[in-house]
Design an enzyme around this catalytic site. Sequence first.
Site, mmCIF file in Angstrom:
data_model
loop_
_atom_site.group_PDB
_atom_site.id
_atom_site.type_symbol
_atom_site.label_atom_id
_atom_site.label_comp_id
_atom_site.label_asym_id
_atom_site.label_seq_id
_atom_site.Cartn_x
_atom_site.Cartn_y
_atom_site.Cartn_z
ATOM 1 N N LYS A 22 -0.674 13.595 -36.581
ATOM 2 C CA LYS A 22 -0.695 13.544 -38.053
ATOM 3 C C LYS A 22 -2.001 14.112 -38.594
ATOM 4 O O LYS A 22 -2.011 14.925 -39.511
ATOM 5 C CB LYS A 22 -0.533 12.095 -38.532
ATOM 6 C CG LYS A 22 -0.664 11.976 -40.032
ATOM 7 C CD LYS A 22 -1.048 10.588 -40.531
ATOM 8 C CE LYS A 22 -2.380 10.081 -40.120
ATOM 9 N NZ LYS A 22 -3.342 9.781 -41.203
ATOM 10 N N ASN A 23 -3.117 13.683 -38.023
ATOM 11 C CA ASN A 23 -4.399 14.127 -38.585
ATOM 12 C C ASN A 23 -4.624 15.617 -38.391
ATOM 13 O O ASN A 23 -5.158 16.291 -39.278
ATOM 14 C CB ASN A 23 -5.555 13.322 -37.972
ATOM 15 C CG ASN A 23 -5.637 11.922 -38.565
ATOM 16 O OD1 ASN A 23 -4.941 11.608 -39.528
ATOM 17 N ND2 ASN A 23 -6.484 11.082 -37.983
ATOM 18 N N CYS A 119 -11.702 3.029 -50.454
ATOM 19 C CA CYS A 119 -10.368 2.724 -49.952
ATOM 20 C C CYS A 119 -10.443 1.470 -49.109
ATOM 21 O O CYS A 119 -11.516 0.941 -48.849
ATOM 22 C CB CYS A 119 -9.795 3.911 -49.198
ATOM 23 S SG CYS A 119 -9.682 3.724 -47.457
ATOM 24 N N ARG A 124 -15.816 5.212 -48.604
ATOM 25 C CA ARG A 124 -15.790 6.435 -47.805
ATOM 26 C C ARG A 124 -16.190 7.595 -48.700
ATOM 27 O O ARG A 124 -15.356 8.250 -49.295
ATOM 28 C CB ARG A 124 -14.400 6.660 -47.218
ATOM 29 C CG ARG A 124 -13.997 5.582 -46.240
ATOM 30 C CD ARG A 124 -12.542 5.680 -45.881
ATOM 31 N NE ARG A 124 -12.255 6.699 -44.898
ATOM 32 C CZ ARG A 124 -11.021 6.960 -44.463
ATOM 33 N NH1 ARG A 124 -10.002 6.304 -44.945
ATOM 34 N NH2 ARG A 124 -10.824 7.894 -43.555
ATOM 35 N N ASP A 307 -9.685 4.671 -34.954
ATOM 36 C CA ASP A 307 -8.256 4.555 -35.259
ATOM 37 C C ASP A 307 -7.487 3.776 -34.188
ATOM 38 O O ASP A 307 -6.281 3.544 -34.348
ATOM 39 C CB ASP A 307 -7.634 5.952 -35.438
ATOM 40 C CG ASP A 307 -8.015 6.588 -36.771
ATOM 41 O OD1 ASP A 307 -8.594 5.890 -37.622
ATOM 42 O OD2 ASP A 307 -7.729 7.785 -36.953
ATOM 43 N N ARG A 399 3.164 5.953 -43.191
ATOM 44 C CA ARG A 399 2.254 7.064 -43.510
ATOM 45 C C ARG A 399 1.919 7.872 -42.271
ATOM 46 O O ARG A 399 1.663 9.064 -42.359
ATOM 47 C CB ARG A 399 0.934 6.514 -44.081
ATOM 48 C CG ARG A 399 1.046 5.995 -45.474
ATOM 49 C CD ARG A 399 -0.334 5.651 -45.999
ATOM 50 N NE ARG A 399 -1.226 6.797 -45.805
ATOM 51 C CZ ARG A 399 -2.541 6.749 -45.937
ATOM 52 N NH1 ARG A 399 -3.130 5.627 -46.273
ATOM 53 N NH2 ARG A 399 -3.273 7.825 -45.738
HETATM 54 C C1 UD1 Z 1 -10.755 11.151 -40.232
HETATM 55 C C2 UD1 Z 1 -9.356 10.686 -39.891
HETATM 56 C C3 UD1 Z 1 -9.305 9.172 -39.805
HETATM 57 C C4 UD1 Z 1 -10.369 8.640 -38.831
HETATM 58 C C5 UD1 Z 1 -11.730 9.225 -39.166
HETATM 59 C C6 UD1 Z 1 -12.790 8.873 -38.141
HETATM 60 C C7 UD1 Z 1 -7.942 12.374 -40.920
HETATM 61 C C8 UD1 Z 1 -6.925 12.690 -41.964
HETATM 62 N N1 UD1 Z 1 -8.453 11.130 -40.933
HETATM 63 O O1 UD1 Z 1 -11.083 10.645 -41.519
HETATM 64 O O2 UD1 Z 1 -8.000 8.800 -39.356
HETATM 65 O O3 UD1 Z 1 -10.431 7.246 -38.919
HETATM 66 O O4 UD1 Z 1 -11.658 10.649 -39.236
HETATM 67 O O5 UD1 Z 1 -12.413 9.286 -36.884
HETATM 68 O O6 UD1 Z 1 -8.251 13.209 -40.100
HETATM 69 N N2 UD1 Z 1 -18.727 9.697 -44.503
HETATM 70 C C9 UD1 Z 1 -19.715 9.790 -45.443
HETATM 71 N N3 UD1 Z 1 -19.751 10.905 -46.253
HETATM 72 C C10 UD1 Z 1 -18.817 11.886 -46.173
HETATM 73 C C11 UD1 Z 1 -17.802 11.780 -45.205
HETATM 74 C C12 UD1 Z 1 -17.777 10.668 -44.380
HETATM 75 O O7 UD1 Z 1 -20.568 8.921 -45.557
HETATM 76 O O8 UD1 Z 1 -18.883 12.849 -46.929
HETATM 77 C C13 UD1 Z 1 -18.680 8.525 -43.583
HETATM 78 C C14 UD1 Z 1 -17.427 7.688 -43.779
HETATM 79 O O9 UD1 Z 1 -17.576 6.776 -44.820
HETATM 80 C C15 UD1 Z 1 -17.292 7.046 -42.417
HETATM 81 C C16 UD1 Z 1 -17.809 8.121 -41.459
HETATM 82 O O10 UD1 Z 1 -18.573 9.000 -42.265
HETATM 83 O O11 UD1 Z 1 -18.131 5.919 -42.351
HETATM 84 C C17 UD1 Z 1 -16.740 8.890 -40.720
HETATM 85 O O12 UD1 Z 1 -15.770 9.338 -41.632
HETATM 86 P P1 UD1 Z 1 -15.027 10.719 -41.458
HETATM 87 O O13 UD1 Z 1 -15.209 11.269 -40.109
HETATM 88 O O14 UD1 Z 1 -15.381 11.605 -42.601
HETATM 89 O O15 UD1 Z 1 -13.499 10.286 -41.651
HETATM 90 P P2 UD1 Z 1 -12.384 11.189 -42.273
HETATM 91 O O16 UD1 Z 1 -12.629 12.587 -41.881
HETATM 92 O O17 UD1 Z 1 -12.192 10.864 -43.697
#
Ligand code: UD1
Length: 419
Positions: A22-23, A119, A124, A307, A399
Amino acid sequence: MDRIVVEGGPRLAGEVRASGSKNATLALMAAALLAEGETRIANVPRVRDVDAMLELLRALGADADWVPDAVQTVAIDASTITSPEAPYDIVRKMRASFMVLGPLVGRCGLARVSEPGGCAIGVRPVDQHMKGLAALGAKIDLDHGTVEARAEELVGGRVVFDMASVNGTQNVMMAAALARGVTEIENAAREPEVAELATFLAGMGVRVEGAGTDRILVEGGARLAGVEHVVSGDRIEAGTLLAAGVATRGDVSVSGVVPAHLDAVLDKLREAGADVEASADRVRARAHERLRGVDVATAPYPGFPTDMQAQLMAVVATAAGSSVVTETVFENRFMHVPELQRMGADISVQGRAAHVRGVERLSGAPVMATDLRASASLIVAALPAEGTTVVNRVYHIDRGYERIEEKLRSLGAEIRRES
Ligand code: UD1
């Protein structure tokens, strides 16, 4: 609203095939916006997030839908995009929508995407996405909850992330694919879904080096062509099915995955006492007796995936001895704990660590799915539990898991969906 009813008890045995990731799919669908021409993505899981992304692409003016005669394939043609604005209603429901920001600003010179709110699994932010796009010359403004990115032309630059964000890395890679010159991304996320996006971009005509490491180079600027791609197996779905198997002291094989992508999960299952075998595209996990408690801390890839944290907690809830499950990636990802407690689990949370004292058996109870992986953990917990568990609000599970109840039923679970 649907609910899932599980009669606990049966040991799971047999083989199932993992659906496509999915991701990975969500990032590739956003990347289809980069091309002027049709992209076809196969082995796409039929899950709600994919439908939401199709809806978003259509709202932007792309032609995007399931291909009627091809199994699990979506076709996307973004030659026709008309609107650089992602509707709030879709972005609000699915954070991954934010990934259209990079490709849109590259294609249209302007993009507006609502800021995804706080969320359920903690604050995030998207600051890293914005920082990365700014380094490529985009002017970023925040206006009443909407992020606006403008750039007459994107130019390759150097991006040093403060933390390795998966979707942040992907967003910047996509923008870099349309930026003139070379972009260097430091402290990039190393997840397999990032490497898969790189392969996809290469198919479109972009030069990408280093994906899968923490330094990625992208050489962009050319007009990009549509591409055909087959999505690789979902490592989190596979891990969930294996966790479900060993939780019931069963013998489950999952095919259609890259076992190396599951290394950290398989290591923990072995440490807990399961017999795990991996071959080319298949993993088998067996548990003959009660598992032992293990300590685990989530970390970016190749560490233990956040995850899979909730599902592993459901497994150790009935293991012999204690376990400490530490969540380091997200701030607040323990919503499954009160629900597992309702089923008799002995868990106490202190900050980012959950202390689990294994009990002999959980008991079925009405529980509430609160997010995608939390819902999966409740099903993992329910399968070996005594009696009936009713998991409410299963739209969360829909989802990201394709026909989860059918797959588990094929392994011998007594599980059904009720409206
Ligand atoms: C993706 C995955 C999600 C998984 C996550 C971590 C998808 C659609 N989702 O989410 O299933 O749980 O990776 O493996 O691929 N952060 C910041 N600033 C930012 C971006 C992130 O502070 O601009 C922080 C987040 O709050 C979190 C950490 O970085 O604490 C990791 O998040 P991130 O890797 O960005 O997760 P996603 O890419 O949203």
